[in-house]
Design an enzyme around this catalytic site. Structure first.
Site, PDB file in Angstrom:
ATOM      1  N   LYS A  77       1.205  -0.908   0.073  1.00 48.31           N
ATOM      2  CA  LYS A  77      -0.435   0.409   0.042  1.00 48.31           C
ATOM      3  C   LYS A  77       0.579   1.309  -0.081  1.00 48.31           C
ATOM      4  O   LYS A  77       1.057   2.335   0.798  1.00 48.31           O
ATOM      5  CB  LYS A  77      -1.262  -0.082   1.409  1.00 48.31           C
ATOM      6  CG  LYS A  77      -2.149   0.602   0.850  1.00 48.31           C
ATOM      7  CD  LYS A  77      -3.252   0.373  -0.223  1.00 48.31           C
ATOM      8  CE  LYS A  77      -4.131   1.121  -0.619  1.00 48.31           C
ATOM      9  NZ  LYS A  77      -4.896   0.617  -1.362  1.00 48.31           N
TER      10      LYS A  77
ATOM     11  N   SER B  30      -8.170  -0.824  -6.779  1.00 49.83           N
ATOM     12  CA  SER B  30      -8.549  -0.482  -4.225  1.00 49.83           C
ATOM     13  C   SER B  30      -9.863  -0.001  -4.581  1.00 49.83           C
ATOM     14  O   SER B  30     -10.823  -0.622  -5.234  1.00 49.83           O
ATOM     15  CB  SER B  30      -7.751   0.617  -4.460  1.00 49.83           C
ATOM     16  OG  SER B  30      -7.984   0.730  -3.183  1.00 49.83           O
TER      17      SER B  30
END
Length: 585
Positions: free
Chosen positions: A188, A384
């Protein structure tokens, strides 16, 4: 005083009169100005300039007043592709000229457009291309042409793909402006620039794999169109062997080095236009508007709803560049309740955004697919939060160069306490209960607050992975292994089970019809956005946006940097967002 009051009243009255007169003229023009269609003459050539095309979907509005005042020139890429399809059968159209193409479209959108141009060529009509200079992305599209021209003083950029990331750790230490990062997922890396001074091995691994996968798609398409072996293309890119027009021709990336007048004369000759007469041209915008305006209405009563989800995911209504739960949920509900709509295609082009909004849209899709099939078509991005709203569809399509996955979440808490200390500012809090104080950017982050926030991040991550596991018929562990915020290309996502098929929007529509068991159908575009009077004013010619003004004054690159900072400031709550600002060059 009375005199001053009369003067003010007169000035106000004149201003009101001018405003009413101005809007009255616009309204009369909109109502009585006639249609915008341009006649298509025989032996015409479509000029394909995509500078004004930015999104798949141009949008439509529930309020007819907004439509009256909106820019009628706005068309979407989907409209353009449909127009190219119609041009195959139009006897008045003899070919397409890609002329000095400049565009902000992404590589997956170019892939869709290339496919449409390939299909057009198979009809026996020509596609030619000319540009003074070719960027690498522009060359990817232009290479589909039968004949590629370049200006003798121009250049061609063909060197492979790259991406860069800026890191702010030292800046934070020196300035006292600190970003508290709470995340799940080793990949991330949207927040990595605030934690490190250089790219992590995990981030470098995923960016390298992503760029190589996208390059494989780009180079394979160019190889097929130009009949150049892939190893040779990589050799050209490695050595910058096509950096001048003459070198580009020697490497067979272009066919003819000449000025634009020579290009147009060659088209005249192909069309057998003699003398000083010019050949007939029509812009892609005009031809597309004609196609939308004059196309025969499909007599089929069955419909497939196409719902466009474009831009970052944020709370609220949304618009053509922002995905909001208001317009998205309303569109799904309307399509679900419409008896004529037999299936739904969700076209996603999004790097993600707000996790809560993503979940609200996911829930609406979950309800909808119990009534009607939902098929997803991914554009440039479905990452995402963009993948969050895709994962429970009946089928998922992606282009081979679509950026997808990035199953992970994070939170960013800007903290200015180090800066405040440097400036001699001290902040004290008074509270009735241990955890009653809200987060303050001027007080060091409390470890308990950080722990509670991490708990929320973990909860959203587990929910995200669970939704993907259920939607893709995988176990939690299987999804977790390919999640962690890792970004994949469409071709990679197919191998690991995140998508079902490689293909564009039309492929997804065909699949939706197949699942719904219908053969004859028309399509209906959504959403219809609800706009206010302020939104309406912003579309008028004199109301240039502050963004457009700033971009003009400081330049595109500096504006992108400012936009990146602004996006970080707006990211409230837990985010399911693409791991990094990816600008592929």
């Amino acid at each position: 005083m009375k005199f001053l009051g009369n003067v003010i009243a007169t000035v106000v009255g004149i201003f009101v009169f001018i405003m009413f007169f101005f809007f009255g003229i616009i309204l009369i023009g909109a109502i009585f100005g006639g249609d915008d269609t341009v006649s298509v003459k025989g032996d015409s050539v479509i000029e394909l300039n995509l500078k004004q095309i930015q999104n798949d979907y141009a949008g439509k509005y529930k309020d007819p007043w907004v439509t009256v005042f909106s820019d009628k020139k706005e068309v979407g890429l989907t409209d353009v592709i449909n127009a190219i399809e119609a041009a195959k059968k139009d006897d008045n159209i003899k070919g397409i000229s890609i002329l000095n193409d400049e565009s902000s479209l992404g590589l997956a959108q170019y892939k869709d457009l290339r496919n449409a141009l390939e299909s057009f060529k198979k009809s026996g009509k020509f596609v030619w291309a000319y540009a003074n200079t070719y960027s690498q992305k522009e060359y990817y599209l232009n290479s589909v042409a039968n004949t590629v021209y370049i200006n003798p003083a121009g250049d061609l950029d063909f060197k492979g793909l790259s991406s860069e990331v800026m890191f702010f750790k030292d800046f934070q230490d020196k300035s006292g402006i600190h970003m508290e990062v709470i995340r799940h997922g080793k990949y991330k890396s949207a927040v990595e620039p605030f934690l490190e001074n250089k790219m992590s091995d995990a981030n470098r691994e995923q960016v390298t794999a992503l760029l190589n996968s996208i390059w494989t798609t780009v180079s394979s398409d160019i190889s097929k169109s130009r009949n150049i072996p892939l190893p040779k293309l990589n050799e050209i890119a490695n050595g910058l062997l096509a950096r001048t027009p003459e070198m580009a021709k020697a490497q067979h990336l272009v066919d003819i080095v000449a000025y634009e007048d020579v290009y147009h004369n060659a088209i005249k000759k192909a069309l057998k236009v003699t003398g000083d007469d010019d050949y007939n041209k029509i812009s892609i915008l005009d031809y597309t508007r004609n196609n939308v305006t004059t196309a025969l209405t499909n007599s089929a009563t069955d419909q497939i709803a196409i719902i466009y989800a474009q831009g970052e995911i944020q709370s609220g209504e949304g618009d053509v560049t922002v995905i909001g739960e208001g317009s998205m949920r309303r569109s799904l509900q309307e399509a679900r309740k419409d008896e004529d709509v037999k299936a739904i295609v969700l076209r996603i082009d999004s790097p993600g955004g707000n996790a809560l909004t993503s979940d609200l849209i996911w829930r609406e899709i979950e309800i909808t697919k119990k009534v009607k099939p939902v098929v997803v078509s991914m554009g440039n991005y479905a990452a995402s939060g963009g993948y969050y709203i895709a994962c429970n569809a009946n089928k998922i399509f992606a282009e081979s160069n679509t950026i997808t996955g990035s199953i992970g979440v994070f939170g960013i808490l800007p903290n200015f306490s180090p800066l405040a200390n440097k400036l001699g500012i001290n902040t004290e809090q008074v509270k009735t209960h241990e955890n009653s104080a809200n987060y303050s950017p001027f007080v060091p982050v409390d470890e308990k607050f950080k722990a509670f926030t991490l708990e929320g991040v973990e909860h959203i991550y587990n929910t995200f992975v669970t939704h993907v596991a259920e939607g893709r018929k995988m176990t939690f562990a299987q999804v977790d292994a390919i999640a962690q915020g890792r970004v994949w290309s469409g071709s990679e996502a197919l191998k690991i089970g995140l998508v079902d098929k490689i293909g564009g929007l039309n492929d997804a529509i065909a699949e939706a019809a197949k699942i719904a068991k219908i053969k004859s159908y028309s399509t209906q575009n959504y959403p219809e956005y609800e706009k206010t009077f302020n939104d309406l004013l912003s579309n008028l010619p004199f109301a240039q946006s502050k963004e457009a003004f700033i971009k003009e004054e400081i330049g595109e690159e500096n504006y992108m940097l400012i936009e990146q900072v602004k996006r970080l400031q707006k990211q409230k709550g837990i985010q399911a967002m693409l791991p990094f600002g990816l600008n592929i060059k």
